[in-house]
Design a protein around this motif. Structure first.
Motif, PDB file in Angstrom:
ATOM      1  N   VAL A 172       0.829  -1.202   0.000  1.00  0.00           N
ATOM      2  CA  VAL A 172       0.000   0.000   0.000  1.00  0.00           C
ATOM      3  C   VAL A 172       0.866   1.256   0.000  1.00  0.00           C
ATOM      4  N   ASP A 173       1.869   1.289   0.872  1.00  0.00           N
ATOM      5  CA  ASP A 173       2.730   2.477   0.975  1.00  0.00           C
ATOM      6  C   ASP A 173       4.145   2.057   1.361  1.00  0.00           C
ATOM      7  N   PRO A 174       4.978   1.732   0.372  1.00  0.00           N
ATOM      8  CA  PRO A 174       6.335   1.273   0.687  1.00  0.00           C
ATOM      9  C   PRO A 174       7.223   2.338   1.325  1.00  0.00           C
ATOM     10  N   ASP A 175       6.863   3.604   1.186  1.00  0.00           N
ATOM     11  CA  ASP A 175       7.645   4.647   1.839  1.00  0.00           C
ATOM     12  C   ASP A 175       7.370   4.669   3.341  1.00  0.00           C
ATOM     13  N   ARG A 176       6.128   4.638   3.687  1.00  0.00           N
ATOM     14  CA  ARG A 176       5.768   4.675   5.112  1.00  0.00           C
ATOM     15  C   ARG A 176       6.088   3.357   5.800  1.00  0.00           C
ATOM     16  N   TYR A 177       5.855   2.239   5.114  1.00  0.00           N
ATOM     17  CA  TYR A 177       6.089   0.915   5.682  1.00  0.00           C
ATOM     18  C   TYR A 177       7.319   0.295   5.023  1.00  0.00           C
ATOM     19  N   ARG A 178       8.417   1.034   5.091  1.00  0.00           N
ATOM     20  CA  ARG A 178       9.666   0.636   4.443  1.00  0.00           C
ATOM     21  C   ARG A 178      10.136  -0.731   4.929  1.00  0.00           C
ATOM     22  N   ALA A 179      10.123  -0.954   6.234  1.00  0.00           N
ATOM     23  CA  ALA A 179      10.592  -2.231   6.781  1.00  0.00           C
ATOM     24  C   ALA A 179       9.733  -3.390   6.276  1.00  0.00           C
ATOM     25  N   THR A 180       8.431  -3.193   6.195  1.00  0.00           N
ATOM     26  CA  THR A 180       7.544  -4.239   5.690  1.00  0.00           C
ATOM     27  C   THR A 180       7.811  -4.507   4.221  1.00  0.00           C
ATOM     28  N   ALA A 181       8.055  -3.465   3.444  1.00  0.00           N
ATOM     29  CA  ALA A 181       8.362  -3.641   2.028  1.00  0.00           C
ATOM     30  C   ALA A 181       9.658  -4.428   1.857  1.00  0.00           C
ATOM     31  N   ILE A 182      10.660  -4.084   2.642  1.00  0.00           N
ATOM     32  CA  ILE A 182      11.935  -4.796   2.554  1.00  0.00           C
ATOM     33  C   ILE A 182      11.769  -6.248   2.989  1.00  0.00           C
ATOM     34  N   MET A 183      11.069  -6.478   4.078  1.00  0.00           N
ATOM     35  CA  MET A 183      10.873  -7.849   4.570  1.00  0.00           C
ATOM     36  C   MET A 183      10.062  -8.700   3.600  1.00  0.00           C
ATOM     37  N   SER A 184       9.132  -8.091   2.876  1.00  0.00           N
ATOM     38  CA  SER A 184       8.347  -8.872   1.923  1.00  0.00           C
ATOM     39  C   SER A 184       9.229  -9.378   0.784  1.00  0.00           C
ATOM     40  N   VAL A 185      10.230  -8.605   0.397  1.00  0.00           N
ATOM     41  CA  VAL A 185      11.161  -9.061  -0.639  1.00  0.00           C
ATOM     42  C   VAL A 185      12.131 -10.088  -0.057  1.00  0.00           C
ATOM     43  N   LEU A 186      12.608  -9.853   1.165  1.00  0.00           N
ATOM     44  CA  LEU A 186      13.507 -10.812   1.793  1.00  0.00           C
ATOM     45  C   LEU A 186      12.822 -12.153   2.058  1.00  0.00           C
ATOM     46  N   ALA A 187      11.514 -12.125   2.291  1.00  0.00           N
ATOM     47  CA  ALA A 187      10.772 -13.378   2.475  1.00  0.00           C
ATOM     48  C   ALA A 187      10.787 -14.202   1.191  1.00  0.00           C
ATOM     49  N   ARG A 188      10.783 -13.530   0.037  1.00  0.00           N
ATOM     50  CA  ARG A 188      10.907 -14.253  -1.233  1.00  0.00           C
ATOM     51  C   ARG A 188      12.270 -14.926  -1.324  1.00  0.00           C
ATOM     52  N   LEU A 189      13.317 -14.216  -0.895  1.00  0.00           N
ATOM     53  CA  LEU A 189      14.655 -14.795  -0.895  1.00  0.00           C
ATOM     54  C   LEU A 189      14.707 -16.020   0.012  1.00  0.00           C
ATOM     55  N   ALA A 190      14.063 -15.939   1.164  1.00  0.00           N
ATOM     56  CA  ALA A 190      14.020 -17.084   2.075  1.00  0.00           C
ATOM     57  C   ALA A 190      13.328 -18.280   1.421  1.00  0.00           C
ATOM     58  N   GLY A 191      12.265 -18.025   0.668  1.00  0.00           N
ATOM     59  CA  GLY A 191      11.585 -19.112  -0.049  1.00  0.00           C
ATOM     60  C   GLY A 191      12.470 -19.741  -1.102  1.00  0.00           C
ATOM     61  N   VAL A 192      13.242 -18.925  -1.797  1.00  0.00           N
ATOM     62  CA  VAL A 192      14.169 -19.443  -2.811  1.00  0.00           C
ATOM     63  C   VAL A 192      15.207 -20.340  -2.147  1.00  0.00           C
ATOM     64  N   VAL A 193      15.790 -19.858  -1.064  1.00  0.00           N
ATOM     65  CA  VAL A 193      16.811 -20.646  -0.364  1.00  0.00           C
ATOM     66  C   VAL A 193      16.214 -21.944   0.171  1.00  0.00           C
ATOM     67  N   PHE A 194      15.040 -21.866   0.770  1.00  0.00           N
ATOM     68  CA  PHE A 194      14.423 -23.064   1.340  1.00  0.00           C
ATOM     69  C   PHE A 194      14.120 -24.113   0.278  1.00  0.00           C
ATOM     70  N   PHE A 195      13.441 -23.700  -0.799  1.00  0.00           N
ATOM     71  CA  PHE A 195      12.969 -24.674  -1.773  1.00  0.00           C
ATOM     72  C   PHE A 195      14.008 -25.053  -2.823  1.00  0.00           C
ATOM     73  N   LEU A 196      14.948 -24.176  -3.130  1.00  0.00           N
ATOM     74  CA  LEU A 196      15.916 -24.493  -4.191  1.00  0.00           C
ATOM     75  C   LEU A 196      17.297 -24.854  -3.669  1.00  0.00           C
ATOM     76  N   VAL A 197      17.609 -24.496  -2.418  1.00  0.00           N
ATOM     77  CA  VAL A 197      18.924 -24.811  -1.873  1.00  0.00           C
ATOM     78  C   VAL A 197      18.829 -25.909  -0.817  1.00  0.00           C
TER      79      VAL A 197
END
Length: 142
Positions: free
Chosen positions: A68-93
């Motif tokens: 909704v607002d990546p500027d105001r909820y910067r930490a949530t925006a960053i964590m949502s992308v990092l959660a994708r990285l965690a999924g990649v590591v879990f399922f592909l590594v």
């Protein structure tokens, strides 16, 4: 609203919708969803894939403020992308031969969202919400 900002928001919503489209049916019919994906069925204990689907749906709800607002909820925006990285590591590594389709979905979303996040947050000041007024009058504060 500038280009990368709008595209980042759309990319996060796309990821949320992709997660929900997988998770919501799997909560109620886990083996049907697994069989559609050509994955091994959980015949003895379908509760665990159903619970994993519930957790995915709930995790996706936490992405919404950053979408909704990546500027105001910067930490949530960053964590949502990092959660994708965690999924990649879990399922592909960590578990590369089990459910690679989930890892590839997260990889595609990561490759879309990470550059857009960088472009969105680059050079933007962090938005800090105003401080709440104190419950104590100024003269009563230590």
């Amino acid at each position: 609203m500038n280009g990368p900002h709008a595209w980042f928001r759309r990319a996060i919503w796309l990821g949320i919708l992709a997660n929900w489209s997988l998770a919501l049916p799997a909560i109620f019919l886990p083996n049907a969803v697994l069989s559609l994906g050509g994955l091994p069925l959980a015949l003895e204990t379908p509760v665990w894939p159903a619970f994993a689907a519930l957790l995915l749906a709930l995790l996706s709800c936490f992405y919404i403020p950053g979408a909704v607002d990546p500027d105001r909820y910067r930490a949530t925006a960053i964590m949502s992308v990092l959660a994708r990285l965690a999924g990649v590591v879990f399922f592909l590594v960590l578990w590369p031969d089990r459910y690679p389709a989930f890892g590839y979905l997260d990889l595609v979303m990561l490759l879309i969202q990470a550059p857009l996040l960088y472009l969105t947050l680059r050079g933007r000041p962090e938005v800090v919400p105003p401080a709440l007024p104190s419950a104590y009058p100024a003269e009563a504060r230590p």
